[in-house]
Every structure is written in C-alpha cells, then in structure tokens.
Design an enzyme around this catalytic site. Structure first.
Site, mmCIF file in Angstrom:
data_model
loop_
_atom_site.group_PDB
_atom_site.id
_atom_site.type_symbol
_atom_site.label_atom_id
_atom_site.label_comp_id
_atom_site.label_asym_id
_atom_site.label_seq_id
_atom_site.Cartn_x
_atom_site.Cartn_y
_atom_site.Cartn_z
ATOM 1 C CE LYS A 1 12.859 12.513 -23.146
ATOM 2 N NZ LYS A 1 12.906 11.179 -22.576
ATOM 3 N NE ARG B 1 5.095 14.765 -17.001
ATOM 4 C CZ ARG B 1 6.007 15.737 -16.920
ATOM 5 N NH1 ARG B 1 5.846 16.847 -17.602
ATOM 6 N NH2 ARG B 1 7.053 15.606 -16.142
ATOM 7 C CG ASN B 2 2.529 11.351 -21.963
ATOM 8 O OD1 ASN B 2 1.896 12.185 -22.587
ATOM 9 N ND2 ASN B 2 3.818 11.494 -21.685
ATOM 10 C CB SER C 1 9.771 17.567 -13.438
ATOM 11 O OG SER C 1 9.223 17.005 -14.597
ATOM 12 C CE LYS D 1 8.334 8.867 -23.619
ATOM 13 N NZ LYS D 1 9.609 9.512 -23.574
ATOM 14 C CB VAL E 1 2.716 19.687 -20.898
ATOM 15 C CG1 VAL E 1 2.419 19.307 -22.334
ATOM 16 C CG2 VAL E 1 2.513 21.172 -20.669
#
Lengths: 335, 335
Positions: free
Chosen positions: A113, A262-263, A18, A198, A286
């Site tokens: 990231k 998503r995290n 994405s 983060k 992921v």
C-alpha cells in the site's frame, strides 16, 4: 492473447513483515507449497527451525515442510509462477535489487500500500515499467485487513484486482479460507490509490485524536477523507467504481479506527507533540502514510485536486507546521 | 409566499433527554432566552433550582434566568416562533398530546432520529400532516453529534436542513458556536432517513462486536451499511445528494464506532447473548434503532429495496433469530 493464470501455479511471497507473514499463512491454507523470500538470515533461520516469524505475528505457526524458504530472490522467483510482493513500498526497489531472474512471464501480485518514492508511481506501474510485466499479468490484493486479525483468524475480506475477472477468480481461490472472504474488481488504479490515500487520512485521524478532538469530529474528518479520496480518483482516473465498497471506504475505516493501525498510532504521537523523528523511532514498523503524504503531494502538483486533509498532513510532517494550528485551519474546510 | 424565519425568532426545545439538553446549551450560546418544555416535574424543579438536568449531561450548567421553563407545552409553544422537537420518536405523539396551541404559523425543527411508529412516517411528515405545518416551515438538525461531546464542548458539526437555504442559514446562525460548525442542506427526506437507518446499522455493528467479530469485519459491515443506506435513499427518493457528507456517512460512523453510541451498546448486549428484553432493561436510554428496525421493515415492504443488514437486525430483534446464525448468513451478502 490474454494471460491466464494456471490454477496450479505456485505462489511465492516476497517480504517478512506482518502482512507478508499473514499472506503466507493464508496461502498455505490452500497450497501445498509456498515460496518465501526472507532476506534477513536470522529471521529465515528462525522460521526454518521454529516455524514462526520471530518479529511479526509470532503466534502464527508454519509447517516448514510446506515452505520453500530462501534468501535468494532469484531462486524463489524461479520456482514460482505467481510472485506476491509484500515489502513496504519505500524498500521495494532495494528489496528487488538482487533479482536477475526475468519476471515477464510471471504473474505479479502487489500487496503493497504505497507509492514507489522517487519514481512517484504505484507498485503496479513500477513492476510494469521496470520489469516489463504487462498489466494483464499484474494483480492487487487489498483489504480492509489488518494482519493481526488474520493471525487471530477473525473473518476478513480481501479484494483481488486483476485486469480480467477470470484471473481475479483464480487468484481469489488461492486466498479464500474459512476466515477470508474474497471480492473481485478490475480497478487496479483506483484500489492502489485508495490504499495509499487511506494511510494519509489515518495519520490525520491520529493527529486529531492526539490533539484531543472527539468522536464527533473524527466522523466528520473520516467522511471528508472518503470524499477527498473519491475526488482524487474521479478527477485523475474516472471510472464507474463504487467507492463505498470495502476496498475503498472499508479500507479507510479500518485504518482510521482500528487499534492495530500503525498510521493512526504514528499520527497520534505527532498530535501529542512528538517530533516526526521521535515518533518514527518509537514505531517498530513503517507507517506507510508518512511516505505516501510526500509522494501524493508531488503527484498532485500536476493534477491539482483539492486535497485539504492530505495537505495538512504533509505540512505537519514535512514542513514543520504546528499540528494544532493546521488541524484548526482544516476544520473550516470540512463539510 | 415562502416562509422566512425572523432573525430574532425565539426558540423553544421540547424534551429533556441528553440531546434536548445539549440543544438548549447550544441555543443559549447565542440566544438571550430559550423556552424549554419539561413534562417531568422533578426534572423541571431541579433545572429551575440548580441549573442542571439531574438525569442527562449533569455537568452542563444553565442560567435559569435565561430559560423559560415550563411543564405546559401550550405555554412554551405560544411564546416561541421556532419549536425544536427533541423527544425520542417512539414518544413523540404522547409528548405532543397536551398541545392545543396551533403550530401552523411556527417553524418546527426536528432533532429526532426516528420514524413515528404506527404512522410509519418521518417526523417531518408527521408534523406536516398532524399539525398542518407546511414543509417550508419544517427543518431538521442532524449530526454526527453525540450529546455527551457537546457537553464537553468538543468540536462537532451539525447540518441544518430546510426547504430553502435562506432559512437554513438563519437557523444555522442560532446554533453556531465555538465548538459547533454548521453545514447546510435542503435534503430533508434523505437526511431524516439517513439518521434513522444509521441507528439500525449501529445495532448490527454492536451485535457483530458482541459475537467476537474484529475490526476488519466491522469496516466491511459499516461500508455495506453505507451502501445500503445510499441504495435505500436513491431508490426511494432519488436526488443529487452526496452521501459521503457528514450528515449521512459521518452520522453512520459516529453511531457505529463511538463509545457513546447507545445503539451500538444495545446491539453489543444482544450479540453477547442478552435477550432483547434484558438488554432494554439494562439501558437507561432509548435505543432508537430498536424501533427503527421494525418501522423500516414495514416501510420497505412496499418499496422492496435490498436491505440485508436491516433485515438481519429485524430478524434478531423481532423474530427470535439467532444472532450468530444471522450474522453468519449476512457475511455472504457483503462486498
């Protein structure tokens, strides 16, 4: 002699997730032609035929005539002077494996990231070591910026980080649009680590939400995450950085609070009692923070920074610790 | 001689809004008897008869036998050594008007997040000047803490601020419960102003949300709010404060992000096109940030701190400026 990016340098994006898709969209607002390496043949053919990525940000339409699409990484790299890396850090090495083209005379931008596993170094460090790219030819593009909102053309801010502000400005001109404001920085180390950390704190937030903690507690947890992030950076690489700026605190906030994170979603499932394995199965993307949690604990072994939140996340994800007991213990460590 | 709070000092709460109600609940976890000044006769009678506040946090049950309820402020003040003020700042002067009892030998705690209008001073300053209470007999209780979550007994953190850490600890023992963790500070000035400013920034966030800005932008806006808050405090009253701590950043976060935030809700209505007057009519509770926006602009006239976000909120609320034009202009000022 310092490396100066040419204003007319052609860009290429590596990856088809994405964030890669959002970056191609952004670059095409300013560039007539953008290279795009898509390893997956089905995705590549779909983009070529329909002008959309079938898996991510499906509403974003591309003019295939402006794209130089290829499943040959060498071909894409050869035709570009600026190569933007946008694959998950955990797959970075395998993504770049087919590359034989040298990168030493190119400008490499990491939009990733995460830490490169095994090597336990940042993406900028990896590109420098493995591909002999000097640090003044390496840049970073950082949020706070969920790709989903780029697709919706909602105003977002990106920070471009290069060794020199001049290169950062030229790169910034390539990604500034009606809906993208651009800031500049030279703190490659700090912003890379902020964007890694983060994601770990967003998992911690998700776990707490999943366990039933409320908004009052989340505000405390996230403030302490900001403090822990700031402490890690100032103890490992002191600098005059302003950690309240968007690329540090802002990135932490959007990842911790946004429904697009998503995290946070991954942590939420853990807090609700899913096993790590089932939570991963449920996610189609992921959660970078999962890998980051392990890498940071390993990196911190030598550095010894006090990181109770990252430690809690590690214990829960890798050591089978109970989420409720671990968060309960953490509450006594927060300010 | 420094003033030391007696461990057995009796407490009384002034006010019957949601935060006052939550504070009474918290105090009753540790104290056998708590004074409660409720000016409104209907509310007073309802609490006496049914053990609940009919207007706020209606699910919280009190044992009326543990409450010393009265509609005489003098009576409540006379029987307590610690008086906790928890009325909206805009009504503070009228709330205290009936008081003839001297306060000079008592310990006064402000749980108010606002500036006293007309006087343009903080509540601590007002109590000091108007009631001759020395600053070492004045304390602050600050969040991040929405009363609604105290009612639900969700873990929350309060920071107790006194001139001496000793008094802060004794006060802290009176409000520490299973669901309240207590932190300590001596930064009365900074924490009072942080809790005033954060309400203004939460209105800014609400306006942006009402206008359709997304999560990416909110993260930038709130980070810049944190910077503006930090800048105001360091330029007007420098100190070694850690503005990442809960009582500063955390309070800003919960007020900006929580669904319980009335300031955010107020801003949201403005952003959606309600007039200031209609938005106020729709709210059953006071949005402190509305008053704070004007007070801070007046206070800042002499101080001259760069406050683009607070200025935007003021222009929209008091000067008839268009929310979309004003936020649009602000976007160019953010980092």
């Amino acid at each position: 002699m310092a490396y100066n990016i040419d204003r007319n340098a052609r860009c290429a994006v590596v990856g088809h997730g994405s964030w890669a898709t959002a970056l191609v969209k952004i670059l095409l607002e300013n560039e007539r032609n953008v290279g795009w390496y898509i390893r997956n043949r089905d995705v590549l053919e779909h983009v070529r035929k329909h002008g959309t990525n079938p898996r991510y940000l499906r509403d974003v339409r591309f003019d295939p005539g402006s794209l130089h699409l290829s499943d040959s990484l060498d071909e894409v790299a050869r035709d570009a002077e600026i190569v933007v890396l946008a694959a998950p850090s955990v797959y970075l090495k395998t993504t770049l494996e087919p590359l034989t083209e040298p990168l030493g005379d190119k400008f490499i931008v990491s939009a990733i990231k995460g830490i490169v596993p095994d090597d336990l170094i940042t993406v900028a460090e990896y590109v420098n070591r493995r591909y002999d790219v000097p640090f003044d030819q390496i840049g970073i593009v950082s949020g706070p910026c969920h790709a989903e909102e780029v697709a919706l053309e909602r105003l977002s801010y990106l920070t471009v980080v290069c060794k020199t502000l001049e290169n950062s400005r030229i790169l910034g001109d390539k990604i500034r649009t009606d809906y993208i404001n651009v800031g500049h920085s030279t703190d490659i180390y700090g912003i890379e680590y902020a964007s890694v950390l983060k994601n770990i704190y967003a998992i911690a937030v998700g776990i707490a939400v999943g366990l039933g903690y409320g908004d009052n507690f989340l505000a405390v947890l996230i403030s302490n995450g900001a403090m822990e992030m700031s402490r890690f950076m100032s103890q490992t690489y002191p600098s005059n950085r302003n950690t309240f700026a968007s690329a540090y605190l802002g990135d932490l906030l959007v990842t911790s609070y946004s429904q697009f994170s998503r995290n946070r979603r991954f942590g939420l499932m853990i807090g609700k009692g899913y096993s790590v394995h089932s939570a991963q199965m449920e996610m189609s993307m992921v959660a970078e923070g999962y890998y980051a949690a392990e890498c940071i604990m390993k990196i911190n072994r030598q550095r010894g920074v006090d990181m109770p939140i990252a430690r809690m996340v590690y214990d829960v994800l890798y050591d089978g610790a109970s989420p409720s007991v671990s968060v309960g213990r953490l509450t006594g460590r927060l300010l």
